[in-house]
Design an enzyme around this catalytic site. Structure first.
Site, mmCIF file in Angstrom:
data_model
loop_
_atom_site.group_PDB
_atom_site.id
_atom_site.type_symbol
_atom_site.label_atom_id
_atom_site.label_comp_id
_atom_site.label_asym_id
_atom_site.label_seq_id
_atom_site.Cartn_x
_atom_site.Cartn_y
_atom_site.Cartn_z
ATOM 1 N N HIS A 44 -2.325 -5.644 -53.158
ATOM 2 C CA HIS A 44 -2.838 -6.593 -54.148
ATOM 3 C C HIS A 44 -1.845 -7.737 -54.337
ATOM 4 C CE1 HIS A 44 -6.169 -4.127 -55.246
ATOM 5 N NE2 HIS A 44 -5.455 -3.194 -55.815
ATOM 6 N N HIS A 129 -11.384 0.686 -58.364
ATOM 7 C CA HIS A 129 -10.156 0.371 -57.621
ATOM 8 C C HIS A 129 -10.140 1.154 -56.313
ATOM 9 C CE1 HIS A 129 -5.905 0.148 -56.592
ATOM 10 N NE2 HIS A 129 -5.854 -0.921 -57.382
ATOM 11 N N GLU A 131 -7.794 2.564 -54.714
ATOM 12 C CA GLU A 131 -6.995 3.795 -54.751
ATOM 13 C C GLU A 131 -7.798 4.957 -55.313
ATOM 14 O OE1 GLU A 131 -3.187 5.820 -56.969
ATOM 15 O OE2 GLU A 131 -3.175 3.652 -56.768
ATOM 16 N N THR A 173 -1.997 5.560 -59.408
ATOM 17 C CA THR A 173 -0.587 5.184 -59.455
ATOM 18 C C THR A 173 -0.376 3.708 -59.732
ATOM 19 O OG1 THR A 173 -0.381 4.707 -57.097
ATOM 20 C CG2 THR A 173 -0.006 6.991 -57.792
#
Length: 174
Positions: A44, A129, A131, A173
């Site tokens: 990002h 997201h 992740e 995270t």
């Protein structure tokens, strides 16, 4: 004005490793005339992603296109991906480099193991997201809940009986 930069300023080690690996792969590919693709933006950081594009790394957002890259090299983003992505790339014989952050990869292993052991998986994070989507790809949808905020946490009810609930709770995270 005096500006002091913190000793720990900059990328975390997982992102730093991912970016370095992409640069290495782009250089390696240039020598052999191959193209490099990333599955979504590798990190990002728009400036870094744009620099990688300038050096020849192309972003692909969908798995079908990724599996059709031919002689190219695919880089799996630092946010991680679900196990289905690895399976499809391997089935298609696609050359890939996995730059998933080690902390994220550890969560993949945790949710896989705990689900096999009969736990319901609860992921605290942003469901949109990459992740969190990647973590979800390591456990079954019917056995997984994503909690995005305090209200959802308060309203959460395990699928099993509350007194007997075996929950594995992990957090995004990033």
């Amino acid at each position: 004005m005096n500006v002091t930069v913190a000793k720990t300023a900059g990328f975390c080690f997982g992102v730093k490793n991912a970016v370095e690996k992409v640069y290495e792969t782009v250089e390696e590919a240039a020598l052999s005339g191959r193209k490099v693709y990333t599955y979504g933006p590798v990190i990002h950081n728009e400036a870094v992603v744009n620099e990688l594009k300038e050096r020849g790394a192309q972003i692909i957002e969908d798995l079908d296109s990724l599996c059709a890259v031919g002689d190219g090299i695919v880089i799996l983003r630092s946010h991680g991906v679900g196990k289905n992505v690895y399976k499809r790339l391997e089935e298609k014989g696609v050359d890939y480099r996995d730059v998933t952050c080690p902390f994220v990869k550890k969560i993949h292993g945790i949710v896989s193991q705990y689900e096999r052991d009969g736990y319901e998986i609860v992921i605290c994070g942003d469901a949109l997201h990459p992740e969190v989507q990647g973590i979800c790809g390591w456990c079954s949808p019917e056995n997984t809940a994503v909690i995005m905020d305090t209200e959802q946490a308060r309203e959460f009810v395990p699928k099993s009986e509350i007194d007997d609930a075996k929950l594995c709770v992990v957090a995004q995270t990033t």
